[in-house]
Design an enzyme around this catalytic site. Structure first.
Site, short mmCIF file in Angstrom:
data_model
loop_
_atom_site.label_atom_id
_atom_site.label_comp_id
_atom_site.label_asym_id
_atom_site.label_seq_id
_atom_site.Cartn_x
_atom_site.Cartn_y
_atom_site.Cartn_z
N GLU A 95 -12.62 -3.12 11.97
CA GLU A 95 -12.50 -2.15 10.88
C GLU A 95 -13.61 -2.28 9.83
OE1 GLU A 95 -8.72 -2.27 8.89
OE2 GLU A 95 -9.42 -0.99 7.26
N ASP A 105 -8.45 -8.82 3.32
CA ASP A 105 -8.25 -7.81 4.37
C ASP A 105 -9.37 -7.83 5.41
OD1 ASP A 105 -6.99 -5.76 5.65
OD2 ASP A 105 -7.61 -4.20 4.25
N GLU A 110 0.83 -1.20 0.00
CA GLU A 110 0.00 0.00 0.00
C GLU A 110 0.87 1.26 0.00
OE1 GLU A 110 -2.66 -0.73 3.36
OE2 GLU A 110 -4.04 -1.73 1.99
C1 GCV Z 1 -2.63 0.19 8.79
C2 GCV Z 1 -6.03 -2.13 5.62
C3 GCV Z 1 -6.38 -0.95 6.46
C4 GCV Z 1 -5.21 -0.02 6.63
C5 GCV Z 1 -4.09 -0.83 7.23
C6 GCV Z 1 -3.78 -1.98 6.31
C7 GCV Z 1 -2.73 -2.89 6.88
O1 GCV Z 1 -5.82 -1.75 4.29
O2 GCV Z 1 -7.47 -0.29 5.91
O3 GCV Z 1 -5.59 1.02 7.48
O4 GCV Z 1 -2.97 -0.05 7.46
O5 GCV Z 1 -4.91 -2.75 6.12
O6 GCV Z 1 -3.12 -3.90 7.47
O7 GCV Z 1 -1.56 -2.61 6.74
#
Ligand code: GCV
Length: 836
Positions: free
Chosen positions: A402, A374, A295
């Site tokens: 989340e 995720d 990411e």
């Molecule tokens: C902290 C997802 C979440 C991100 C997170 C990422 C990860 O994409 O939305 O906020 O980053 O996972 O686990 O690294």
């Protein structure tokens, strides 16, 4: 056990939740007289977990039993509660010490309760403290039975990952600001951090990463190393070790080097130096957590180095200190293109990591999210667990909800976790449960275990929600023993948190066990993932955001069909990442379980499931069922009035009421979306039929104007009303034609961030109620706020038992505030039992 039923924990007037499951509430009823008359903690150093154990026992006896007991570091075993390590017991009592060392592995303990003589023997100090908490948990639950047993952890790694940022915010945090950081520094007051360590220790968590995986390189500057050293100091008496997330590019950003190439000598020396500085301040530092090449984060792939080379870079300087590297398998920087039928983000982890099996150093652990995408409401177990037999691995879970209602929806997670933990990967056609892979048992690995993302904050409830705390408690209990029953663990938590009253225990148990299935029912079904807004808040519904993006969480829904074809024969090939037997099962529609059908296959909406329903009818039915269940939670909770202290009763009721309303929003959004996509009617005629609902836009409006909502499915009739300007008042009125009677009157409106509109509702001049849309701005709900009129801001208020006369004029007056134009969606005038 009979005693347990006779004893009830007392009901305090108001509790904030801050003591969580360590309330030590007073038991009432008959308490046996044979109890220890002294406490002997065999280490008096205040940073020692054994000393902490003595203090906890004292506090517990006082709270639970009302008995004041002195603590000393020497004394006799008879009629005492003695706590210490195997070595400390031997030193203090010689041959009369319990001979249990052979039964214990690292962190394990032996507990013997024989009337007034209690012996708590840890393999190490941490284990001794765990044993003291175990004994106190028995007492707090009214369990005075004699016991004698040894218990050991399933795995050495039982970590939590905090996603706290140095500025004091928490990524995906829904319970207030960080208890560790503010303004780029470690907080001067670490009281809450210490209290948190106490909670973690009581559930046998042995290390905590304190900063976000998207790490800030400033975390390891010399000031902050001293700062996190202070966190380690408050953790230490609880046996919780500190760990840190690292930013791969730190050698450049902080060190001023021209590279962060993991094979560069300067970079190697840089990390060696940082590691030494950390151990100078924190001799029991646990190690690093690394998110790289993911990411947008920097990583070894930038320099064409392997992920193993990246991981080993950090691992080597840790070796002399016994530290470990948790290297995340959540790696994907190449964003896929949906027009390519074979593209699949789910393939990334196995593609990247499997070829490196055997190349990671012994103190590296690859940390794998439970599913390949995720933290969705349902995913198959990640196939990576089957592909790294020569590598240490750990499971990554989220206690943080989340994608699962952000702690405003009750979702008890262990039943979801179990689907992964108990999954048999059939490696080499042999039983290969994920839980046995992560403990190291299946492939005979020394290191293994789990990490859970936990988003506690400074809110008095820790997670923003009292009931969400069961997930944290259960995580710790399960990480110790993955074979435990989810419901039994939940009931222990409930007795400790809310008392031993049987109705309280059974109600919370029923609600919690029904909660994940309910959430799955009204969010995403059949393995389609959680259908929330993946581009914005991950909270409310927005199914169209999953497709036509580079994030690869596609559903590939069109007018006739839906689902990702992940077969080898015709799709992305993902099913072929599993060992042969499992791959064969997922390859075929016939043998894929219904609940993962759309994860693995692209099928018509009219495809028949094993249940006999079509895909589309299943969607409709599941959504109505899920919203119905969420509505029932409210009544169940109301039944506990007077049985739970007022503050927590009210706060939970508030959240359950919100969830019930938001579940209807979810239901309507998803069924409308797929009804619109497929054009296939609901066999039961519910979709689009709302006999008790009055659309705001169909009312007589004065100062209000219609507003077309996007995405269309999150507003009833795709339209809401808003005040003509952001500073004015609007009125919406209508004459009711329903038969006279008693109804619940619900108003759906939008609570946006950046405004606190006020409203009043009346019937022919009789005021029904007034309210302010301020739950988001005041942080009362805690979920990620939205500045739009959408599925995240959508909410509902319900006035119960309202007397309605045929011909009554229902009037709502809304006053705009800030950016929020007093938005209204609809009013439902609901006869008893109708959920709409
Ligand atoms: C902290 C997802 C979440 C991100 C997170 C990422 C990860 O994409 O939305 O906020 O980053 O996972 O686990 O690294």
């Amino acid at each position: 056990m009979i005693l347990k039923l006779l004893l009830f924990a007392g009901l305090a007037a108001a509790e904030t939740g801050r003591d969580a499951w360590l309330r030590y509430a007073r038991l009432t009823g008959h308490i046996p007289s044979a109890l220890p008359s002294s406490i002997v903690a065999l280490n008096s150093s205040t940073s020692s977990p054994v000393h902490t154990a003595g203090q906890e026992l004292q506090k517990g006896f006082s709270g639970i039993l009302g008995k004041q007991v002195a603590v000393s570091s020497t004394g006799k075993q008879a009629s005492s509660a003695v706590v210490g390590t195997v070595a400390q017991f031997q030193k203090a009592f010689g041959s009369s010490a319990p001979n249990v060392s052979a039964e214990l592995i690292e962190d394990g303990f032996w507990l013997s309760v024989k009337g007034s003589t209690v012996q708590i023997v840890g393999q190490n100090e941490r284990g001794a403290l765990y044993g003291a908490f175990e004994y106190l948990s028995m007492l707090a639950q009214g369990n005075f039975t004699n016991v004698e047993f040894a218990t050991n952890p399933a795995a050495p790694i039982r970590w939590i990952n905090s996603w706290d940022n140095m500025d004091g915010s928490i990524t995906r945090g829904f319970g207030g600001a960080s208890v560790f950081f503010a303004d780029g520094l470690v907080l001067s007051n670490l009281t809450r951090a210490a209290e948190y360590a106490r909670l973690l220790s009581s559930i046998r968590i042995n290390a905590a990463v304190v900063n976000d995986v998207n790490a800030d390189f400033h975390t390891v500057n010399s000031t902050n190393i001293q700062g996190v050293g202070r966190i380690a100091d408050v953790f230490r008496p609880y046996g919780v070790q500190l760990a840190l997330s690292l930013d791969f590019a730190t050698p450049m950003e902080l060190g001023g080097l021209s590279t962060y190439d993991p094979l560069d000598d300067g970079v190697i020396a840089f990390w060696g130096n940082i590691t030494e500085q950390i151990y100078d301040r924190i001799p029991d530092f646990a190690g690093y957590l690394v998110k790289a090449d993911s990411e947008g984060t920097p990583g070894p792939l930038v320099y064409n180095r392997t992920l193993a080379q990246g991981a080993n870079l950090f691992a080597r300087p840790l070796v002399p200190h016994g530290g470990i590297v948790m290297y995340r398998a959540f790696v994907y920087n190449q964003l896929p293109n949906e027009s390519d039928w074979q593209a699949d983000r789910a393939n990334a982890a196995v593609n990247l990591f499997a070829p490196l099996d055997g190349q990671f150093d012994d103190n590296v652990v690859v940390q794998i999210k439970y599913g390949p995408i995720d933290f969705q409401v349902r995913e198959p177990a990640s196939p990576l667990f089957a592909n790294l037999p020569q590598t240490n691995v750990a499971l990554e879970l989220q206690v943080c909800q989340e994608y699962l209602g952000q702690q405003t929806h009750l979702v008890y997670l262990p039943p979801l976790w179990r689907t992964v933990l108990d999954f048999d990967l059939r490696v080499q056609n042999e039983t290969s449960l994920v839980r046995d892979v992560i403990t190291g048992e299946r492939f005979n690995r020394r290191l293994g275990g789990s990490a859970a993302v936990v988003n506690v904050g400074a809110n008095e409830t820790w997670l923003g929600s009292h009931l969400a705390m069961s997930n944290l408690y259960a995580y710790g209990r399960l990480a110790w023993d993955w074979s435990l029953d989810s419901e039994a663990v939940l009931q222990d938590w409930t007795r400790l948190t809310f008392g031993t009253e049987p109705t309280v225990v059974s109600t919370i148990s029923t609600m919690s066990m029904a909660s994940w299935p309910a959430y799955e029912n009204y969010s995403g079904n059949l393995g389609e993932q959680t259908l929330n807004d993946i581009l914005y808040t991950h909270f409310g519904p927005n199914p169209q955001t999953l497709d036509n993006t580079v994030w690869g969480q596609w559903t590939r829904a069109d007018h006739t069909s839906i689902g990702m074809d992940r077969t080898v024969s015709n799709g992305t090939g993902f099913s072929g990442q599993y060992p042969a037997e499992v791959a064969a099962m997922f390859e075929s529609v016939e043998t894929t379980p219904d609940n993962l059908l759309l994860w693995f296959h692209h099928v018509n909406y009219t495809q028949k499931l094993k249940s006999g329903d079509t895909v589309i009818q299943h969607f409709y039915d599941a959504h109505y069922e899920g919203a119905q269940t969420a509505a029932e939670f409210v009544g169940m909770w109301e039944g506990l009035e007077g049985k739970v202290d007022e503050q927590r009763f009210d706060e939970v009721l508030y959240r359950q009421t919100f969830q019930a309303g938001h579940a209807i929003l979810w239901r309507d959004a998803i069924v409308n979306f797929y009804h619109n996509a497929s054009g296939i009617a609901d066999e039961k005629g519910r979709v689009g039929t709302h006999p008790w609902r009055i659309e705001a836009e169909s009312m007589e409006l004065d100062g209000y104007v219609p507003y077309v909502v996007s995405p269309f499915e999150v507003a009833s009739g795709a339209t809401a009303i808003v005040t003509a300007t952001n500073t004015t008042t609007g009125t919406a009125s209508t004459t009711l034609g329903f038969p006279s009677g008693t109804y619940d009157v619900a108003v759906n409106y939008f609570d946006m961030f950046g405004g606190n509109s006020s409203y009043s509702l009346s019937l022919s001049g009789r005021t029904v109620g007034t309210w302010v849309g301020n739950a988001v701005d005041t942080g009362k709900l805690g979920h990620t706020p939205s500045i739009y009129i959408d599925g995240h801001s959508a909410t509902r208020i319900t006035f119960k038992g309202v007397s309605v006369r045929k011909g009554d004029v229902l009037k709502i007056v809304g006053r705009a505030d800030g950016v929020e134009p007093a938005p209204l969606d609809y009013v439902s005038v609901l006869p008893a039992g109708v959920v709409d």
